[in-house]
Design a protein around this motif. Structure first.
Motif, PDB file in Angstrom:
ATOM      1  N   SER A 183     -10.136  -7.304   2.354  1.00 54.94           N
ATOM      2  CA  SER A 183     -10.739  -7.121   3.040  1.00 54.94           C
ATOM      3  C   SER A 183      -9.167  -6.190   4.247  1.00 54.94           C
ATOM      4  O   SER A 183     -10.280  -5.324   4.630  1.00 54.94           O
ATOM      5  CB  SER A 183     -12.208  -7.826   3.827  1.00 54.94           C
ATOM      6  N   VAL A 184      -9.069  -7.290   4.399  1.00 53.83           N
ATOM      7  CA  VAL A 184      -7.172  -7.033   4.596  1.00 53.83           C
ATOM      8  C   VAL A 184      -6.321  -5.507   4.367  1.00 53.83           C
ATOM      9  O   VAL A 184      -5.929  -4.565   5.006  1.00 53.83           O
ATOM     10  CB  VAL A 184      -6.527  -8.126   4.988  1.00 53.83           C
ATOM     11  N   ILE A 185      -6.773  -5.947   2.866  1.00 54.09           N
ATOM     12  CA  ILE A 185      -6.010  -4.370   2.615  1.00 54.09           C
ATOM     13  C   ILE A 185      -6.921  -2.971   2.535  1.00 54.09           C
ATOM     14  O   ILE A 185      -6.153  -2.447   2.557  1.00 54.09           O
ATOM     15  CB  ILE A 185      -6.097  -4.791   0.896  1.00 54.09           C
ATOM     16  N   GLN A 186      -8.303  -3.134   2.854  1.00 51.05           N
ATOM     17  CA  GLN A 186      -8.682  -2.075   2.819  1.00 51.05           C
ATOM     18  C   GLN A 186      -8.566  -0.987   4.390  1.00 51.05           C
ATOM     19  O   GLN A 186      -8.167  -0.621   4.622  1.00 51.05           O
ATOM     20  CB  GLN A 186     -10.310  -2.243   3.159  1.00 51.05           C
ATOM     21  N   ALA A 187      -8.676  -2.953   5.060  1.00 47.22           N
ATOM     22  CA  ALA A 187      -8.610  -1.850   6.943  1.00 47.22           C
ATOM     23  C   ALA A 187      -7.242  -1.311   7.307  1.00 47.22           C
ATOM     24  O   ALA A 187      -6.908  -0.541   7.769  1.00 47.22           O
ATOM     25  CB  ALA A 187      -8.467  -3.497   7.807  1.00 47.22           C
ATOM     26  N   LYS A 188      -5.970  -2.274   5.726  1.00 50.75           N
ATOM     27  CA  LYS A 188      -4.552  -1.542   6.405  1.00 50.75           C
ATOM     28  C   LYS A 188      -4.415  -0.057   5.514  1.00 50.75           C
ATOM     29  O   LYS A 188      -3.951   0.968   6.317  1.00 50.75           O
ATOM     30  CB  LYS A 188      -3.651  -2.635   5.252  1.00 50.75           C
TER      31      LYS A 188
ATOM     32  N   ILE B  42       0.930  -0.783   0.065  1.00 53.14           N
ATOM     33  CA  ILE B  42      -0.069   0.197   0.272  1.00 53.14           C
ATOM     34  C   ILE B  42       0.737   1.514  -0.189  1.00 53.14           C
ATOM     35  O   ILE B  42       0.686   2.117  -0.793  1.00 53.14           O
ATOM     36  CB  ILE B  42      -0.362   0.128   1.347  1.00 53.14           C
ATOM     37  N   LYS B  43       1.845   1.173   0.747  1.00 49.66           N
ATOM     38  CA  LYS B  43       2.715   2.338   0.972  1.00 49.66           C
ATOM     39  C   LYS B  43       3.832   2.689  -0.752  1.00 49.66           C
ATOM     40  O   LYS B  43       3.541   3.387  -0.916  1.00 49.66           O
ATOM     41  CB  LYS B  43       3.710   2.544   1.920  1.00 49.66           C
ATOM     42  N   ALA B  44       3.818   1.785  -1.098  1.00 54.99           N
ATOM     43  CA  ALA B  44       4.439   1.617  -1.989  1.00 54.99           C
ATOM     44  C   ALA B  44       3.620   2.275  -3.718  1.00 54.99           C
ATOM     45  O   ALA B  44       4.121   2.929  -4.006  1.00 54.99           O
ATOM     46  CB  ALA B  44       5.187   0.175  -2.778  1.00 54.99           C
ATOM     47  N   LEU B  45       1.905   1.602  -3.170  1.00 59.02           N
ATOM     48  CA  LEU B  45       1.601   2.178  -4.454  1.00 59.02           C
ATOM     49  C   LEU B  45       0.806   3.145  -4.383  1.00 59.02           C
ATOM     50  O   LEU B  45       0.122   4.183  -4.672  1.00 59.02           O
ATOM     51  CB  LEU B  45       0.033   1.415  -4.022  1.00 59.02           C
ATOM     52  N   ALA B  46       0.886   4.332  -2.824  1.00 62.84           N
ATOM     53  CA  ALA B  46       0.622   5.427  -2.522  1.00 62.84           C
ATOM     54  C   ALA B  46       1.213   6.317  -2.811  1.00 62.84           C
ATOM     55  O   ALA B  46       0.849   7.975  -3.398  1.00 62.84           O
ATOM     56  CB  ALA B  46       0.400   5.476  -0.898  1.00 62.84           C
ATOM     57  N   THR B  47       2.573   6.109  -3.600  1.00 63.27           N
ATOM     58  CA  THR B  47       3.558   7.041  -4.056  1.00 63.27           C
ATOM     59  C   THR B  47       3.123   6.967  -5.796  1.00 63.27           C
ATOM     60  O   THR B  47       3.741   8.202  -5.966  1.00 63.27           O
ATOM     61  CB  THR B  47       5.161   5.712  -4.683  1.00 63.27           C
TER      62      THR B  47
ATOM     63  N   ASN C 255     -10.800   8.848   2.116  1.00 55.95           N
ATOM     64  CA  ASN C 255     -11.333   8.448   0.635  1.00 55.95           C
ATOM     65  C   ASN C 255     -10.221   7.758  -0.128  1.00 55.95           C
ATOM     66  O   ASN C 255     -10.673   7.611  -1.534  1.00 55.95           O
ATOM     67  CB  ASN C 255     -11.948   9.608   0.314  1.00 55.95           C
ATOM     68  N   VAL C 256      -9.808   6.156   0.127  1.00 56.74           N
ATOM     69  CA  VAL C 256      -9.068   5.506  -0.923  1.00 56.74           C
ATOM     70  C   VAL C 256      -9.955   3.616  -0.383  1.00 56.74           C
ATOM     71  O   VAL C 256     -10.171   3.320   0.635  1.00 56.74           O
ATOM     72  CB  VAL C 256      -7.716   5.177  -0.295  1.00 56.74           C
ATOM     73  N   TYR C 257     -10.465   3.989  -1.632  1.00 55.95           N
ATOM     74  CA  TYR C 257     -11.533   2.271  -1.794  1.00 55.95           C
ATOM     75  C   TYR C 257     -10.986   1.358  -2.327  1.00 55.95           C
ATOM     76  O   TYR C 257     -10.735   2.082  -3.742  1.00 55.95           O
ATOM     77  CB  TYR C 257     -12.056   2.901  -1.900  1.00 55.95           C
TER      78      TYR C 257
END
Length: 333
Positions: free
Chosen positions: A224-229, A192-197, A237-239
């Motif tokens: 579900s785990v990805i969304q929770a993280k 997720i942190k990598a994608l957030a770049t 507002n990231v889904y």
């Protein structure tokens, strides 16, 4: 008693296989040495994380090592060069002098690329048959899958079917595998942190919808785990939603309305920006995600780039390859 202590009682123990660039060890599991006569069921239960098999009958073979990178593949030439090819090249750069083979798990895509471009990618089975014929005795299998779903099951099937044909074989994990449970690495948060770049700057009325593939397998729960993280990391507002699973676009749209969203960025969480990204997500047909959202009154901006273009994500795939390679190079037991 901790969860893994309970597993110890069942005859399993955890051993770390360190990655070249990641000080946090990538875990694998094997049978506790106190277990002398393990049943096949117990052996199967211990196969978690990076898998390793050594065929003692081939122990006298000279070491000749290779890496096979397994990916679903794509018929979209431009995105292939920016994603799959770029990621494989990054793996090659991390392992100079090592033979690295790209294999496609989609037989349909192999046939279409061969017909349209004259390029014949091997299946993993074909790649391994060729390596064996060329005298390679040890192989690290690397997966470019995002989660350990149905496609990763194919990778595991290849490993199980071919592991005893080589002196030693390993299989690395998918991009997201460990979830930070019981002191294991948190691949999901890393990803997720990598994608957030690549996330655009967001205002109060902006949202990002990340399109995943989805799977009928139980690993669909990863979303579900990805969304929770994502929520835990504080991204507002990231889904996540899926094309062929749960949650769907219809699942997340009420959240957009409840939060007063007006502008939506769509981006795929897939290795390549292929048919799903160009057509299902951003196409002009009435049933595309872009069209559905626009009809609902949102301004939509598609981000049509596979995650394989993201340098931070590429680095994580290199780490997964390093884990498989390090297990291959580890001393025999």
């Amino acid at each position: 008693m901790k969860k893994w202590e309970k597993l110890l009682a069942a005859g399993l123990f955890c051993t770390a296989v360190a990655g070249f660039y990641n000080p946090a060890a990538e875990a694998a599991y094997q049978l506790n040495p106190e277990v002398k006569n393990a049943t096949m069921a117990l052996k199967t239960a211990s196969e978690i994380g990076v898998l390793t098999n050594e065929n003692k009958d081939l122990a006298n073979l000279q070491n000749k090592d290779a890496i096979v990178v397994m990916t679903f593949g794509t018929t979209f030439k431009d995105t292939r060069m920016k994603t799959i090819d770029a990621t494989v090249n990054a793996i090659k750069a991390a392992h100079p002098g090592v033979k690295v083979v790209t294999a496609y798990t989609s037989h349909i895509i192999i046939d279409r690329v061969a017909k349209n471009e004259g390029i014949k990618f091997p299946t993993p089975e074909e790649a391994l048959d060729q390596l064996k014929a060329e005298g390679y005795s040890r192989v690290a299998l690397v997966s470019l899958d995002v989660i350990p779903g149905m496609e990763y099951n194919y990778d595991m099937g290849v490993y199980q079917n071919y592991k005893n044909q080589f002196k030693k074989m390993t299989l690395g994990t998918s991009l997201m595998y460990w979830q930070g449970q019981a002191e294991q690495p948190d691949d999901v948060t890393e990803t997720i942190k990598a994608l957030a770049t690549q996330f655009p700057k967001q205002g109060k009325h902006d949202a990002i919808l990340i399109m995943a593939h989805g799977t009928p397998q139980v690993s669909n729960a990863y979303y579900s785990v990805i969304q929770a993280k994502i929520d835990e990391l504080g991204y507002k507002n990231v889904y996540v939603y899926t094309v062929e699973g749960w949650p769907s676009l219809e699942t997340v749209m009420p959240k957009l309305k409840a939060n007063g969203i007006k502008n939506v960025t769509l981006m795929p969480m897939m290795m390549v920006a292929g048919d799903h990204a160009n057509n299902d997500m951003a196409g002009s047909d009435p049933d595309s995600h872009k069209s559905i959202l626009e009809k609902a009154g949102y301004t939509v901006t598609p981000y049509i780039h596979g995650i394989g273009e993201n340098k931070a994500v590429q680095a994580l795939y290199v780490e997964r390859a390093n884990d498989a390679w390090q297990a291959l190079e580890a001393p025999s037991k």
